[in-house]
Motif scaffolding. Structure first.
Motif, mmCIF file in Angstrom:
data_model
loop_
_atom_site.group_PDB
_atom_site.id
_atom_site.type_symbol
_atom_site.label_atom_id
_atom_site.label_comp_id
_atom_site.label_asym_id
_atom_site.label_seq_id
_atom_site.Cartn_x
_atom_site.Cartn_y
_atom_site.Cartn_z
ATOM 1 N N GLY A 36 18.308 -12.683 -46.751
ATOM 2 C CA GLY A 36 18.482 -11.412 -47.518
ATOM 3 C C GLY A 36 19.873 -10.877 -47.732
ATOM 4 O O GLY A 36 20.233 -10.445 -48.598
ATOM 5 N N TYR A 37 20.523 -11.167 -46.411
ATOM 6 C CA TYR A 37 22.026 -10.561 -46.706
ATOM 7 C C TYR A 37 22.745 -11.222 -47.669
ATOM 8 O O TYR A 37 23.386 -10.665 -48.433
ATOM 9 N N LEU A 38 22.513 -12.720 -47.704
ATOM 10 C CA LEU A 38 23.291 -13.437 -48.586
ATOM 11 C C LEU A 38 22.820 -13.095 -50.121
ATOM 12 O O LEU A 38 23.778 -12.912 -51.057
ATOM 13 N N ARG A 39 21.587 -12.922 -50.149
ATOM 14 C CA ARG A 39 21.188 -12.713 -51.752
ATOM 15 C C ARG A 39 21.619 -11.323 -52.079
ATOM 16 O O ARG A 39 21.979 -11.156 -53.339
ATOM 17 N N GLY A 40 21.609 -10.396 -51.308
ATOM 18 C CA GLY A 40 22.084 -8.991 -51.359
ATOM 19 C C GLY A 40 23.564 -8.859 -51.908
ATOM 20 O O GLY A 40 23.946 -8.462 -52.928
ATOM 21 N N ARG A 41 24.375 -9.643 -51.103
ATOM 22 C CA ARG A 41 25.625 -9.569 -51.300
ATOM 23 C C ARG A 41 25.997 -10.373 -52.700
ATOM 24 O O ARG A 41 26.907 -9.953 -53.568
ATOM 25 N N LEU A 42 25.225 -11.493 -52.858
ATOM 26 C CA LEU A 42 25.346 -12.252 -54.148
ATOM 27 C C LEU A 42 25.189 -11.201 -55.355
ATOM 28 O O LEU A 42 25.816 -11.258 -56.477
ATOM 29 N N ALA A 43 24.049 -10.657 -55.105
ATOM 30 C CA ALA A 43 23.663 -9.654 -56.228
ATOM 31 C C ALA A 43 24.718 -8.790 -56.672
ATOM 32 O O ALA A 43 25.091 -8.265 -57.907
ATOM 33 N N ILE A 44 25.350 -8.183 -55.636
ATOM 34 C CA ILE A 44 26.309 -7.084 -55.772
ATOM 35 C C ILE A 44 27.503 -7.588 -56.684
ATOM 36 O O ILE A 44 28.012 -7.133 -57.468
ATOM 37 N N LEU A 45 27.961 -8.849 -56.110
ATOM 38 C CA LEU A 45 29.045 -9.603 -56.644
ATOM 39 C C LEU A 45 28.891 -9.872 -58.148
ATOM 40 O O LEU A 45 29.704 -9.769 -58.994
ATOM 41 N N ASP A 46 27.613 -10.525 -58.441
ATOM 42 C CA ASP A 46 27.105 -10.819 -59.554
ATOM 43 C C ASP A 46 27.109 -9.654 -60.706
ATOM 44 O O ASP A 46 27.204 -10.162 -61.846
ATOM 45 N N GLY A 47 26.618 -8.685 -60.117
ATOM 46 C CA GLY A 47 26.494 -7.458 -61.208
ATOM 47 C C GLY A 47 27.781 -6.718 -61.371
ATOM 48 O O GLY A 47 27.789 -6.046 -62.354
ATOM 49 N N ARG A 48 29.097 -7.214 -61.125
ATOM 50 C CA ARG A 48 30.253 -6.795 -61.486
ATOM 51 C C ARG A 48 30.561 -7.111 -62.748
ATOM 52 O O ARG A 48 30.588 -8.567 -62.941
ATOM 53 N N PRO A 49 31.188 -6.411 -63.690
ATOM 54 C CA PRO A 49 31.496 -6.997 -65.025
ATOM 55 C C PRO A 49 32.912 -7.797 -64.672
ATOM 56 O O PRO A 49 33.700 -7.562 -63.962
ATOM 57 N N GLU A 50 33.080 -8.896 -65.698
ATOM 58 C CA GLU A 50 34.206 -9.704 -65.721
ATOM 59 C C GLU A 50 35.307 -8.861 -66.339
ATOM 60 O O GLU A 50 35.184 -7.903 -67.120
ATOM 61 N N GLU A 51 36.512 -9.019 -65.683
ATOM 62 C CA GLU A 51 37.641 -8.162 -66.045
ATOM 63 C C GLU A 51 38.017 -8.498 -67.561
ATOM 64 O O GLU A 51 37.974 -9.628 -68.062
ATOM 65 N N PRO A 52 38.196 -7.240 -68.222
ATOM 66 C CA PRO A 52 38.071 -7.437 -69.805
ATOM 67 C C PRO A 52 39.552 -8.386 -70.077
ATOM 68 O O PRO A 52 40.639 -7.776 -69.460
ATOM 69 N N ILE A 53 39.286 -8.991 -71.306
ATOM 70 C CA ILE A 53 40.633 -9.561 -71.843
ATOM 71 C C ILE A 53 40.785 -9.060 -73.139
ATOM 72 O O ILE A 53 39.826 -9.094 -73.858
ATOM 73 N N PRO A 54 42.175 -8.752 -73.595
ATOM 74 C CA PRO A 54 42.219 -8.300 -74.884
ATOM 75 C C PRO A 54 41.521 -9.116 -75.966
ATOM 76 O O PRO A 54 41.794 -10.541 -75.868
ATOM 77 N N VAL A 55 41.304 -8.792 -77.209
ATOM 78 C CA VAL A 55 40.461 -9.804 -78.133
ATOM 79 C C VAL A 55 41.698 -9.939 -78.867
ATOM 80 O O VAL A 55 42.520 -9.041 -79.516
ATOM 81 N N ARG A 56 42.080 -11.204 -79.480
ATOM 82 C CA ARG A 56 43.171 -11.687 -80.484
ATOM 83 C C ARG A 56 42.833 -11.747 -81.588
ATOM 84 O O ARG A 56 41.769 -12.078 -82.080
ATOM 85 N N ASN A 57 43.647 -11.368 -82.615
ATOM 86 C CA ASN A 57 43.339 -11.485 -83.913
ATOM 87 C C ASN A 57 43.515 -12.725 -84.509
ATOM 88 O O ASN A 57 44.499 -12.961 -85.164
ATOM 89 N N LEU A 58 42.557 -13.688 -84.298
ATOM 90 C CA LEU A 58 42.606 -14.953 -84.530
ATOM 91 C C LEU A 58 41.482 -15.682 -85.300
ATOM 92 O O LEU A 58 40.330 -15.142 -84.625
ATOM 93 N N HIS A 59 41.452 -16.605 -86.059
ATOM 94 C CA HIS A 59 40.151 -17.332 -86.531
ATOM 95 C C HIS A 59 40.336 -18.766 -86.115
ATOM 96 O O HIS A 59 41.175 -19.327 -86.370
ATOM 97 N N VAL A 60 39.443 -18.969 -85.180
ATOM 98 C CA VAL A 60 39.442 -20.359 -84.656
ATOM 99 C C VAL A 60 38.235 -21.216 -85.012
ATOM 100 O O VAL A 60 37.097 -20.733 -84.993
ATOM 101 N N MET A 61 38.539 -22.146 -85.645
ATOM 102 C CA MET A 61 37.128 -23.396 -85.996
ATOM 103 C C MET A 61 37.076 -24.166 -84.759
ATOM 104 O O MET A 61 37.979 -24.825 -84.404
#
Length: 377
Positions: A36-61
């Motif tokens: 229960g402790y492991l699953r609870g800690r994983l849930a807390i970490l998994d719920g953190r949003p990923e650090e935002p990275i600026p969007v580039r004005n690029l068109h990628v194929m």
């Protein structure tokens, strides 16, 4: 009234059966608490949003491998990251007319995954139109007999094997960069509730001959635990019939099935394929493999303890002995399996540290941002 204090009678001694029952109950409480402790800690970490990275004005194929499974999950991961990082993504694959599509869409960059089946004249025409081209190679160093013939046709070459960088530079490629794969969080994440899978040890992977030879002598001891092996070609192992369904032969597991299995296992073995394999490799230069495979990041992203065979560059990505652990022989692996199955706190803490490191540094969003930064600054 007599107020004299009367000592209570001492409890009757427990029978051996009652003692065993009590020990079992206390052990069950401890196991439940730890899980229960492991699953609870994983849930807390998994719920953190990923650090935002600026969007580039690029068109990628983005040119997908076109090979289907098991490459299609890689395509999904790269495409997902590109769509988060750039303003426009056009998706196609190696079977399409890239030149005609590029003339209509005018991308800034054409990024090819694998590329072994893409006609090189199309790459030349794209470059002739002033469009940047890049390839991310998926299987170095195991298919270098083929990749050495195509890398010089691209502006940028990205390889997941450190030892291939100088090889490709020696072929005249000026922009060769080391970029391993990562974990796609939409595919690989921990089970934060009660897991439907309950294993001591898991191994998932194809039965290359180095793996057969590694496991054979320790199979009786390894399978004395609740161990299950999944993957193709395990009928190569002569002893496989002795273990019935605990060696599942011939099944490709989806990323989601794999993640659930990883997360429900106390220990997951990561045994890399060998760089010398006359039957299954195309590596006549015998380029040694130093870098971690994609499974390294996927296991860690599933919130479990990973035991991996030692690779020279593993320490670049994870702290060995703190976030993951390694082995150099079958017996060392078995020694560490015994240790971690009886030291729950160390196993749990290592799994949590590896999971946190993966979320911080080893997602496809981070990798694709590295790729775009190399090309565009």
């Amino acid at each position: 009234m007599n107020n004299e204090f009367i000592m209570p009678a001492p409890p009757l001694p427990r029978t051996p059966a009652e003692e065993e029952k009590l020990r079992g109950r206390l052990t069950g409480f401890k196991i439940g608490y730890d899980e229960g402790y492991l699953r609870g800690r994983l849930a807390i970490l998994d719920g953190r949003p990923e650090e935002p990275i600026p969007v580039r004005n690029l068109h990628v194929m983005y040119v997908a491998s076109g090979k289907g499974y098991p490459y299609s999950p890689l395509d999904e991961a790269v495409l997902y990251a590109l769509q988060k990082l750039t303003t426009q993504v056009t998706i196609t694959d190696v079977r399409q007319n890239l030149v005609g599509l590029a003339d209509a869409q005018r991308p800034d960059l054409v990024l090819v995954l694998d590329g072994l089946e893409l006609p090189l004249d199309q790459v030349a025409e794209l470059r002739g139109r002033g469009i940047k081209t890049a390839i991310w190679l998926t299987d170095d160093p195991y298919y270098t007999d083929f990749t050495i013939n195509i890398v010089a046709h691209y502006d940028y070459v990205f390889t997941l094997e450190r030892n291939c960088v100088e090889i490709y530079r020696g072929l005249g490629c000026t922009e060769v960069h080391y970029l391993p794969f990562a974990a796609h969080r939409e595919h690989y994440r921990p089970t934060t509730g009660r897991s439907p899978v309950q294993r001591d040890v898991s191994f998932i992977g194809s039965a290359y001959w180095n793996r057969i030879n590694f496991f054979r002598d320790i199979m009786p001891e390894l399978m004395s635990y609740n161990t299950v092996i999944n993957g193709i070609w395990w009928d190569r192992l002569p002893e496989a019939p002795l273990y019935g369904e605990r060696i599942e032969i011939g099944k490709w597991m989806t990323p989601q099935e794999t993640a659930v299995t990883y997360s429900g296992s106390k220990i997951v073995i990561n045994l890399h394929r060998a760089h010398v394999d006359e039957l299954d490799n195309n590596n006549k230069l015998y380029i040694p493999a130093a870098s971690p495979n994609p499974r390294t990041f996927e296991i860690a992203a599933s919130g479990t303890l990973q035991l991996s065979d030692a690779r020279d560059d593993m320490g670049t990505f994870y702290k060995v002995g703190e976030e993951i652990d390694t082995f150099s022989s079958p017996q060392e692996m078995m020694d560490k399996i015994r240790y971690y199955l009886t030291h729950e706190e160390q196993r749990r803490d290592m799994a949590l540290r590896a999971f946190e490191r993966t979320l911080k540094d080893h997602t496809y969003t981070k990798r694709l941002n590295q790729l775009l930064t190399i090309i565009y600054g």
